[in-house]
Enzyme design. Sequence first.
Site, PDB file in Angstrom:
ATOM      1  N   LYS A   1       0.849  -1.192   0.000  1.00  0.00           N
ATOM      2  CA  LYS A   1       0.000   0.000   0.000  1.00  0.00           C
ATOM      3  C   LYS A   1       0.886   1.244   0.000  1.00  0.00           C
ATOM      4  O   LYS A   1       1.898   1.275   0.696  1.00  0.00           O
ATOM      5  CB  LYS A   1      -0.907   0.006   1.248  1.00  0.00           C
ATOM      6  CG  LYS A   1      -1.665   1.308   1.497  1.00  0.00           C
ATOM      7  CD  LYS A   1      -2.747   1.610   0.465  1.00  0.00           C
ATOM      8  CE  LYS A   1      -3.412   2.971   0.685  1.00  0.00           C
ATOM      9  NZ  LYS A   1      -4.338   3.341  -0.410  1.00  0.00           N
TER      10      LYS A   1
ATOM     11  N   MET B   1     -10.496   6.229  -0.298  1.00  0.00           N
ATOM     12  CA  MET B   1      -9.858   5.726   0.920  1.00  0.00           C
ATOM     13  C   MET B   1      -9.116   6.843   1.655  1.00  0.00           C
ATOM     14  O   MET B   1      -9.093   6.875   2.888  1.00  0.00           O
ATOM     15  CB  MET B   1      -8.878   4.608   0.571  1.00  0.00           C
ATOM     16  CG  MET B   1      -9.494   3.433  -0.190  1.00  0.00           C
ATOM     17  SD  MET B   1     -10.740   2.563   0.757  1.00  0.00           S
ATOM     18  CE  MET B   1      -9.712   1.718   1.960  1.00  0.00           C
TER      19      MET B   1
ATOM     20  N   CYS C   1      -2.650   9.875  -6.528  1.00  0.00           N
ATOM     21  CA  CYS C   1      -3.735   9.614  -5.582  1.00  0.00           C
ATOM     22  C   CYS C   1      -4.834  10.651  -5.766  1.00  0.00           C
ATOM     23  O   CYS C   1      -4.589  11.844  -5.632  1.00  0.00           O
ATOM     24  CB  CYS C   1      -3.259   9.657  -4.139  1.00  0.00           C
ATOM     25  SG  CYS C   1      -4.685   9.486  -3.037  1.00  0.00           S
TER      26      CYS C   1
HETATM   27  O1  RRO Z   1      -5.925   5.680  -0.769  1.00  0.00           O
HETATM   28  C1  RRO Z   1      -6.617   6.089  -1.735  1.00  0.00           C
HETATM   29  O2  RRO Z   1      -7.656   6.761  -1.586  1.00  0.00           O
HETATM   30  C2  RRO Z   1      -6.221   5.829  -3.125  1.00  0.00           C
HETATM   31  C3  RRO Z   1      -4.949   6.042  -3.597  1.00  0.00           C
HETATM   32 BR1  RRO Z   1      -3.519   6.557  -2.516  1.00  0.00          BR
HETATM   33  C4  RRO Z   1      -4.695   5.846  -4.982  1.00  0.00           C
HETATM   34  O3  RRO Z   1      -3.579   6.029  -5.493  1.00  0.00           O
HETATM   35  N1  RRO Z   1      -5.722   5.451  -5.778  1.00  0.00           N
HETATM   36  C5  RRO Z   1      -6.960   5.261  -5.294  1.00  0.00           C
HETATM   37  O4  RRO Z   1      -7.871   4.919  -6.070  1.00  0.00           O
HETATM   38  N2  RRO Z   1      -7.199   5.434  -3.953  1.00  0.00           N
END
Ligand code: RRO
Length: 311
Positions: A43, A69, A130
Site C-alpha cells: 500500500k 480511501m 492519488c
Molecule cells: O488511498 C486512496 O484513496 C487511493 C490512492 Br492513494 C490511490 O492512489 N488510488 C486510489 O484509487 N485510492
Amino acid sequence: MLTTKFGEFTYDNPFMNASGVHCMTTTDLEELAASEAGSFVTKSATLAPREGNPEPRYVDLALGSINSMGLPNKGLDYYLNFALEKQEAIAPEAPFFFSVAGMSVEENIELLRKIEASNFRGITELNLSCPNVPGKPQVAYDFPLTEQILEQVFSFFTKPLGVKLPPYFDLAHFDQMAEILNKFSLTYINSINSIGNGLYIDPETEAVVIKPKEGFGGIGGEYVKPTALANVRAFATRLKPEINVIGTGGIRSGQDAFEHLLCGATMLQIGTELQKEGPAIFARLKKELTEIMTAKGYTSIDEFRGKLRSL
Ligand code: RRO
C-alpha cells in the site's frame, strides 16, 4: 509459458495486486506472497501512519468500484521493516514492489531518501496519482511539477524506480507526459490509477454511496478498461524501450490480461477484481491467459506483447 522479464528482473508470471488492494497489513502481504501472483506491491506509504477518510469509503459496483480511501496506511517504517525482513526469502531476481505517496514534494523526497539509505533491494513505485486526499490535486496532472519532482528524485535515487500515473484523455497530454518521462532513467510507468472523482448514485436511496468528498471517488474495474488500454498503448508507443509499462485497469479475465499485453504492458496489476475475489484470482487468471495463448499457438508472452494491430 508466462515468464516475464521486467527490466533486469524475471518473474514467474506477470500478475500482481494493484497498490491499495490486499496490501495494507503484513498479513495481506504474506497472503499475496503465498499466492500464485508473480509479484506484489505494498500500500502506498506516507512518512507517518494515516487513518484515511471516514467510512464507507470503498464500494463494489456491478461494473467496478468506487473509492475514496484517503491514503490510509501504516507508515513507511512498517512496510520497510516488512520488506527488509522478507526480501531475503524472495529470489533476488524477482523482488517485490514498494509504493510511496508523499503529501508534498518534500515528503516524497524524504520517503525516497529513506528507501535509498536502507538495504531495500526491490523496486520502488512513486505514486503521483492519488485522487482522494481533499485539497490535494493529483501531482501527475501538473506537468511542470511532475518534471520538477523527477529531477529532484533522480539527483540522488539510484534504485529501480517507477511512477504510478493517472489516466490521461488527450493525445497531446500523452505526448507531453511521455516527453517528460523519457528524460529520466525510470524502470517503468504504471497506467492507470483509478479514474478520479467519479460519482455513483443509488437510485433507491437517492444518495451517494461513499461518505468522503460528497460521494466523489476513484473509479476502477470494468468501467475503466478502455481508458486503461489506451493509456498503456499510448505510453508503450511513446516511451523509450528501457521504460517498461505496467498495465492496470479493468483486468477481470485472461482475455483482459491478453489485451493489456497486446498494448505493450509487461506486468499486470489487479485492483477491483482482487478486492472482489481475493488472492485465488491469480490462479484463475494464469489459467485463462495460458488457455488463450495455447489456443492461438503462442508459447511465450514476448511473441505477442505490444503487437496490437492497426487497421
Ligand atoms: O488511498 C486512496 O484513496 C487511493 C490512492 Br492513494 C490511490 O492512489 N488510488 C486510489 O484509487 N485510492
